[in-house]
Design a protein around this motif. Sequence first.
Motif, mmCIF file in Angstrom:
data_model
loop_
_atom_site.group_PDB
_atom_site.id
_atom_site.type_symbol
_atom_site.label_atom_id
_atom_site.label_comp_id
_atom_site.label_asym_id
_atom_site.label_seq_id
_atom_site.Cartn_x
_atom_site.Cartn_y
_atom_site.Cartn_z
ATOM 1 N N GLN A 165 -5.198 22.960 -31.248
ATOM 2 C CA GLN A 165 -6.621 22.476 -30.805
ATOM 3 C C GLN A 165 -7.361 21.780 -31.724
ATOM 4 O OE1 GLN A 165 -9.197 23.900 -27.769
ATOM 5 N NE2 GLN A 165 -9.143 22.404 -26.102
ATOM 6 N N VAL A 166 -7.724 20.332 -32.129
ATOM 7 C CA VAL A 166 -9.251 20.168 -32.588
ATOM 8 C C VAL A 166 -10.780 20.247 -31.440
ATOM 9 C CG1 VAL A 166 -10.337 19.621 -34.513
ATOM 10 C CG2 VAL A 166 -7.955 20.245 -34.484
ATOM 11 N N GLN A 167 -11.420 20.687 -32.405
ATOM 12 C CA GLN A 167 -12.719 19.986 -31.120
ATOM 13 C C GLN A 167 -13.793 20.083 -32.270
ATOM 14 O OE1 GLN A 167 -13.913 22.325 -27.463
ATOM 15 N NE2 GLN A 167 -13.036 23.322 -27.567
ATOM 16 N N ILE A 168 -14.505 18.466 -32.488
ATOM 17 C CA ILE A 168 -15.203 18.209 -33.287
ATOM 18 C C ILE A 168 -16.825 17.810 -32.797
ATOM 19 C CG2 ILE A 168 -13.530 17.409 -35.153
ATOM 20 C CD1 ILE A 168 -14.356 14.501 -34.938
ATOM 21 N N MET A 169 -17.144 18.321 -33.070
ATOM 22 C CA MET A 169 -19.220 17.835 -33.174
ATOM 23 C C MET A 169 -19.721 16.853 -34.589
ATOM 24 S SD MET A 169 -20.402 21.814 -32.187
ATOM 25 C CE MET A 169 -19.612 22.255 -30.261
#
Length: 458
Positions: free
Chosen positions: A46-50
Amino acid sequence: MLHFALLVLPVLLVPATAAQLPYCNAQMETGIIPPLANSSGAELVQVQIMVRHGARTPATKAACWPGDETQFDCRSDPTGTVLFDGATPSASVFRANGWESERLFGYNQSYVMRGGSCLQGQLVASGYRMHNENGRHMRDAYVKTSTNPQGLLPAELGGNADQFYLRADSTPPAQRTKMSGEALFGSMYPGAGKNALADIPICNNAPNSIPFGSMCSEVMAILSTPPEIPFISAEHTKEVTEPLMRKVAALTNKTLPTEQESRLPLTNTIFLEGAVECSWARLCETVPAVGRSVPQGILNILPELVDEVTLQLTAVFNNSKIKKFGTGPILRDLVVGAEAAVSQLETARKFIMYSGHDIGPIMNVWTTLGIGPGTWAPFASVISFELYKMESGEHAMRIVTNGVVQQLVGSTPDGLVGWKDFRTRFLDPVIPNQDQGECPEMFTPEVLKRIHNCTSPA
């Protein structure tokens, strides 16, 4: 209260360079994702970007100082993606969903800046291109392609909408955050076209945990009350902050805050940041302007001003209550997303994006987690949270921000830190506790239902 007469100041015409002002992001390299140095046995799940929006016009159209004649010009755009005047729509998430009419006609004339072709705070063409570049870097790192057959994300969007969740700040005027998200994601899938992109809308009607302090009412109570122990020492305020404020007031013809106003946590920061914002908007070549001018007196103290406003804001973000109630909500969303992937829930997303601002979710998250460069966040800044499954079956997190792998306490040389340890050490202590009645706005059934769950754009 001190007042200053109108001053006629010498004004210097100043070209900006990338070396002088990293904030401007002229090199457009904030989205670089270095490969995992030792990837043996680590599977990205998974990747979560801000992200911070790209380059924009100033948030105010008022003159910054006597003799300020700067005009902002958004009419010409060599990419063919004009953002306000003379629109040339491209295939994009928002225009595919009817957002073009909001973009062009949702403001009244009071928002139009001097020069007639820009709106206050609007994303400009270079800002759009910054996130185009970020999207290309994300594609290289995360999407299955001929050069990256092991990529996490599917090669095509068709039929894969449930693997993505995209959210932008909904605080008006929010166009710059939505269009930045559009530019980034559209560049990750450049051949998808309108219909495929429209199946994965960038939501802005979800729980708005992206801007700093937008969800918990406790934040405003803290910021509207003089603290018993000031966030900045009295000695620093007397020797550094107040002299700078007097210089800025004299150079800009602005009225100083009262002593009572200055006791509030953000008053002095806002006063000084106004001069910094004005200067950057006129110095950055990534902001389209003509007749650029900054007083020599401001230029002389600008490095000190930038250091001071960064110090001031970091001190606010470092406050334990501000961490919990100002930054905790978006870190709760990060935890929810990651735990869904760890537990292999049907609701788990492979790619989650939060598009916002410098002070939320970039600088407040940097400060809360003890990461980042210690500077003001450049345009189009990025934080990427990568979740890996290791050979042992345990999970680990790696954080990359603006192209640099972050080293946390307990991390390996390649930046991996156990997910359980990361959550226990860095996240859980700063997330409001429902059982203790903290930030009840975070735990309503509607808010809980809509975390990473949005089926249509606002």
